[in-house]
Design a protein around this motif. Structure first.
Motif, PDB file in Angstrom:
ATOM      1  N   MET A 171       1.708 -64.536  28.126  1.00  0.00           N
ATOM      2  CA  MET A 171       1.157 -63.685  27.062  1.00  0.00           C
ATOM      3  C   MET A 171       0.504 -62.471  27.355  1.00  0.00           C
ATOM      4  SD  MET A 171       1.498 -65.550  24.089  1.00  0.00           S
ATOM      5  CE  MET A 171       3.125 -65.955  24.699  1.00  0.00           C
ATOM      6  N   VAL A 172       0.618 -62.097  28.496  1.00  0.00           N
ATOM      7  CA  VAL A 172      -0.197 -61.048  29.138  1.00  0.00           C
ATOM      8  C   VAL A 172       0.696 -59.644  28.481  1.00  0.00           C
ATOM      9  CG1 VAL A 172      -1.116 -59.368  30.634  1.00  0.00           C
ATOM     10  CG2 VAL A 172      -1.380 -61.675  30.945  1.00  0.00           C
ATOM     11  N   GLY A 173      -0.006 -58.912  27.630  1.00  0.00           N
ATOM     12  CA  GLY A 173       0.564 -57.656  27.095  1.00  0.00           C
ATOM     13  C   GLY A 173       1.597 -57.599  25.970  1.00  0.00           C
ATOM     14  N   VAL A 174       1.244 -58.868  25.395  1.00  0.00           N
ATOM     15  CA  VAL A 174       2.568 -59.183  24.157  1.00  0.00           C
ATOM     16  C   VAL A 174       1.935 -58.745  22.721  1.00  0.00           C
ATOM     17  CG1 VAL A 174       3.802 -60.741  25.568  1.00  0.00           C
ATOM     18  CG2 VAL A 174       1.947 -61.490  23.829  1.00  0.00           C
ATOM     19  N   PHE A 175       0.794 -58.564  22.573  1.00  0.00           N
ATOM     20  CA  PHE A 175       0.010 -58.410  21.213  1.00  0.00           C
ATOM     21  C   PHE A 175      -0.524 -57.045  21.208  1.00  0.00           C
ATOM     22  CE2 PHE A 175      -0.577 -62.928  21.779  1.00  0.00           C
ATOM     23  CZ  PHE A 175       0.231 -63.182  20.940  1.00  0.00           C
ATOM     24  N   ASN A 176      -0.553 -56.276  20.180  1.00  0.00           N
ATOM     25  CA  ASN A 176      -1.146 -54.820  20.099  1.00  0.00           C
ATOM     26  C   ASN A 176      -1.951 -54.977  18.870  1.00  0.00           C
ATOM     27  OD1 ASN A 176      -1.695 -52.565  20.308  1.00  0.00           O
ATOM     28  ND2 ASN A 176       0.284 -51.703  20.289  1.00  0.00           N
ATOM     29  N   ILE A 177      -2.818 -54.134  18.433  1.00  0.00           N
ATOM     30  CA  ILE A 177      -3.837 -54.069  17.591  1.00  0.00           C
ATOM     31  C   ILE A 177      -3.612 -52.866  16.826  1.00  0.00           C
ATOM     32  CG2 ILE A 177      -5.666 -52.810  19.015  1.00  0.00           C
ATOM     33  CD1 ILE A 177      -7.741 -54.530  17.235  1.00  0.00           C
ATOM     34  N   LYS A 178      -3.734 -52.975  15.163  1.00  0.00           N
ATOM     35  CA  LYS A 178      -3.636 -51.962  14.401  1.00  0.00           C
ATOM     36  C   LYS A 178      -4.948 -52.155  13.290  1.00  0.00           C
ATOM     37  CE  LYS A 178       0.166 -51.569  12.142  1.00  0.00           C
ATOM     38  NZ  LYS A 178       1.290 -51.893  11.125  1.00  0.00           N
ATOM     39  N   ASN A 179      -5.270 -50.707  12.946  1.00  0.00           N
ATOM     40  CA  ASN A 179      -6.257 -50.878  12.006  1.00  0.00           C
ATOM     41  C   ASN A 179      -7.632 -51.306  12.808  1.00  0.00           C
ATOM     42  OD1 ASN A 179      -4.865 -50.320   9.513  1.00  0.00           O
ATOM     43  ND2 ASN A 179      -3.978 -52.230   9.687  1.00  0.00           N
ATOM     44  N   LYS A 180      -7.993 -50.694  14.049  1.00  0.00           N
ATOM     45  CA  LYS A 180      -8.921 -51.077  14.675  1.00  0.00           C
ATOM     46  C   LYS A 180     -10.475 -50.984  13.738  1.00  0.00           C
ATOM     47  CE  LYS A 180      -6.690 -49.339  18.804  1.00  0.00           C
ATOM     48  NZ  LYS A 180      -7.083 -48.367  20.164  1.00  0.00           N
ATOM     49  N   GLU A 203      -5.523 -64.296  24.645  1.00  0.00           N
ATOM     50  CA  GLU A 203      -5.420 -62.882  24.880  1.00  0.00           C
ATOM     51  C   GLU A 203      -5.474 -62.161  23.462  1.00  0.00           C
ATOM     52  OE1 GLU A 203      -3.214 -59.833  26.875  1.00  0.00           O
ATOM     53  OE2 GLU A 203      -3.973 -61.798  27.378  1.00  0.00           O
ATOM     54  N   ILE A 204      -5.517 -62.743  22.284  1.00  0.00           N
ATOM     55  CA  ILE A 204      -5.858 -61.840  21.181  1.00  0.00           C
ATOM     56  C   ILE A 204      -7.349 -61.933  20.964  1.00  0.00           C
ATOM     57  CG2 ILE A 204      -6.104 -62.259  18.690  1.00  0.00           C
ATOM     58  CD1 ILE A 204      -3.471 -63.810  18.699  1.00  0.00           C
ATOM     59  N   ILE A 205      -8.067 -62.809  21.341  1.00  0.00           N
ATOM     60  CA  ILE A 205      -9.797 -62.748  21.502  1.00  0.00           C
ATOM     61  C   ILE A 205     -10.061 -61.577  22.686  1.00  0.00           C
ATOM     62  CG2 ILE A 205     -11.776 -63.637  22.395  1.00  0.00           C
ATOM     63  CD1 ILE A 205     -10.759 -66.420  21.605  1.00  0.00           C
ATOM     64  N   LYS A 206      -9.258 -61.447  23.802  1.00  0.00           N
ATOM     65  CA  LYS A 206      -9.546 -60.324  24.624  1.00  0.00           C
ATOM     66  C   LYS A 206      -9.621 -58.957  23.907  1.00  0.00           C
ATOM     67  CE  LYS A 206      -8.385 -62.711  28.776  1.00  0.00           C
ATOM     68  NZ  LYS A 206      -7.216 -62.513  29.930  1.00  0.00           N
ATOM     69  N   ILE A 207      -8.259 -58.824  23.271  1.00  0.00           N
ATOM     70  CA  ILE A 207      -8.106 -57.278  22.277  1.00  0.00           C
ATOM     71  C   ILE A 207      -9.230 -57.231  21.327  1.00  0.00           C
ATOM     72  CG2 ILE A 207      -6.349 -56.413  20.734  1.00  0.00           C
ATOM     73  CD1 ILE A 207      -4.297 -57.886  22.396  1.00  0.00           C
ATOM     74  N   LEU A 208      -9.377 -58.421  20.371  1.00  0.00           N
ATOM     75  CA  LEU A 208     -10.474 -58.030  19.523  1.00  0.00           C
ATOM     76  C   LEU A 208     -11.990 -57.628  19.904  1.00  0.00           C
ATOM     77  CD1 LEU A 208      -9.569 -61.199  17.412  1.00  0.00           C
ATOM     78  CD2 LEU A 208      -9.171 -58.832  16.713  1.00  0.00           C
ATOM     79  N   GLN A 209     -12.029 -58.343  21.280  1.00  0.00           N
ATOM     80  CA  GLN A 209     -13.521 -57.964  21.788  1.00  0.00           C
ATOM     81  C   GLN A 209     -13.533 -56.600  22.423  1.00  0.00           C
ATOM     82  OE1 GLN A 209     -13.675 -61.078  24.817  1.00  0.00           O
ATOM     83  NE2 GLN A 209     -15.099 -62.461  23.481  1.00  0.00           N
ATOM     84  N   LYS A 210     -12.301 -56.190  23.031  1.00  0.00           N
ATOM     85  CA  LYS A 210     -12.348 -54.976  23.420  1.00  0.00           C
ATOM     86  C   LYS A 210     -12.407 -54.062  22.206  1.00  0.00           C
ATOM     87  CE  LYS A 210      -9.159 -51.851  26.025  1.00  0.00           C
ATOM     88  NZ  LYS A 210      -7.905 -51.868  26.877  1.00  0.00           N
ATOM     89  N   ASN A 211     -12.044 -54.144  21.037  1.00  0.00           N
ATOM     90  CA  ASN A 211     -12.484 -53.502  20.012  1.00  0.00           C
ATOM     91  C   ASN A 211     -13.479 -53.632  19.409  1.00  0.00           C
ATOM     92  OD1 ASN A 211      -9.733 -51.328  19.991  1.00  0.00           O
ATOM     93  ND2 ASN A 211      -9.109 -53.401  20.628  1.00  0.00           N
ATOM     94  N   LYS A 212     -14.408 -54.275  19.894  1.00  0.00           N
ATOM     95  CA  LYS A 212     -15.787 -54.527  19.120  1.00  0.00           C
ATOM     96  C   LYS A 212     -15.893 -55.473  18.153  1.00  0.00           C
ATOM     97  CE  LYS A 212     -17.146 -49.682  20.756  1.00  0.00           C
ATOM     98  NZ  LYS A 212     -17.410 -50.125  21.955  1.00  0.00           N
ATOM     99  N   ALA A 213     -15.156 -56.394  18.128  1.00  0.00           N
ATOM    100  CA  ALA A 213     -15.369 -57.415  17.092  1.00  0.00           C
ATOM    101  C   ALA A 213     -16.585 -58.489  17.237  1.00  0.00           C
ATOM    102  CB  ALA A 213     -14.169 -58.641  17.169  1.00  0.00           C
ATOM    103  N   LYS A 214     -17.651 -58.545  16.526  1.00  0.00           N
ATOM    104  CA  LYS A 214     -18.655 -59.374  16.600  1.00  0.00           C
ATOM    105  C   LYS A 214     -18.545 -60.831  17.142  1.00  0.00           C
ATOM    106  CE  LYS A 214     -22.361 -58.607  13.956  1.00  0.00           C
ATOM    107  NZ  LYS A 214     -23.242 -58.873  13.108  1.00  0.00           N
ATOM    108  N   LYS A 215     -17.894 -61.703  16.394  1.00  0.00           N
ATOM    109  CA  LYS A 215     -17.996 -62.975  16.674  1.00  0.00           C
ATOM    110  C   LYS A 215     -16.669 -63.503  16.559  1.00  0.00           C
ATOM    111  CE  LYS A 215     -20.388 -66.818  17.636  1.00  0.00           C
ATOM    112  NZ  LYS A 215     -21.224 -67.093  18.715  1.00  0.00           N
TER     113      LYS A 215
END
Length: 223
Positions: A171-180, A203-215
């Motif tokens: 699962m590493v590196g298979v997701f990307n984020i848009k509309n950060k 993996e999705i949680i890591k991406i969201l956390q990296k882009n400053k999601a709160k909870k």
């Protein structure tokens, strides 16, 4: 195009229910996908999941395995909507706690995405169907977003990988984020059908956390 697909799916469900009325997947009692008696016999999960991920049922339960298989591979979309409702009803306390972090904003609901190729072959994303049923339970507090997390690579299905380390690596590196900008300081629920190691949602949680999601909370039907 998405609106056309939605219309086709709606009519597909409507006509399939006329041809083959809804009945319990276990005892075939008419009227409900899961009748009350059979629902009471389904095993809830007792196995520990990863932090921030909660599951409802035990995937080893025969009825749950059959329901997920029919839903995922035989286009029985109504099962997905039922799963969404069950997630809402059983985790309503946790959802209420999440509302405390929203400051009046809606909770963003993100279905785990599948790749374009898999979506094309299957015709729909099963996690999206569950998320739609989930959001429909309380549209005042939920906002479904399919345009935040995308899957950029085809991967071997997690269920076909027995080794935990290989599952995590898969699962590493298979997701990307848009509309950060849409998720900064926001409260988010991730929806999926099944979790085993928690690698996909993790993996999705890591991406969201990296882009400053709160909870962030992950909810799945089975574990």
């Amino acid at each position: 195009m998405e609106s056309l697909i939605a219309i086709i799916n709606t009519f597909g469900n409507f006509f399939s229910d006329i041809i083959s009325p809804t009945s319990c997947l276990s005892c075939e009692h008419r009227g409900e996908i899961f009748c009350d008696k059979c629902m009471s016999q389904i095993r809830t999960t007792e196995r520990k999941t990863e932090n921030n991920i909660m599951s409802l049922y035990d995937y080893r339960d025969e009825m749950i395995r059959k329901a997920i298989w029919d839903f995922k591979y035989h286009k029985k979309w109504l099962i997905g909507k039922k799963f969404g409702k069950l997630l809402y009803e059983n985790f309503i306390e946790e959802i209420s706690e999440l509302e405390e972090y929203t400051k009046g904003q809606k909770i963003i609901v993100i279905p785990v995405p599948i790749s374009k190729n898999r979506n094309k072959n299957r015709g729909y994303n099963q996690s999206e169907k569950i998320a739609q049923g989930f959001c429909k339970c309380n549209p005042k507090i939920f906002k479904l977003r399919k345009d935040i997390i995308i899957k950029t690579k085809d991967t071997l299905p997690q269920a076909k990988i027995s080794d935990r380390k290989k599952r995590l690596k898969n699962m590493v590196g298979v997701f990307n984020i848009k509309n950060k900008e849409k998720i900064k300081n926001r409260t988010i629920i991730i929806i999926d059908d099944v979790t085993t190691t928690g690698a996909t949602i993790g993996e999705i949680i890591k991406i969201l956390q990296k882009n400053k999601a709160k909870k962030i909370l992950g909810l799945t039907v089975a574990h």
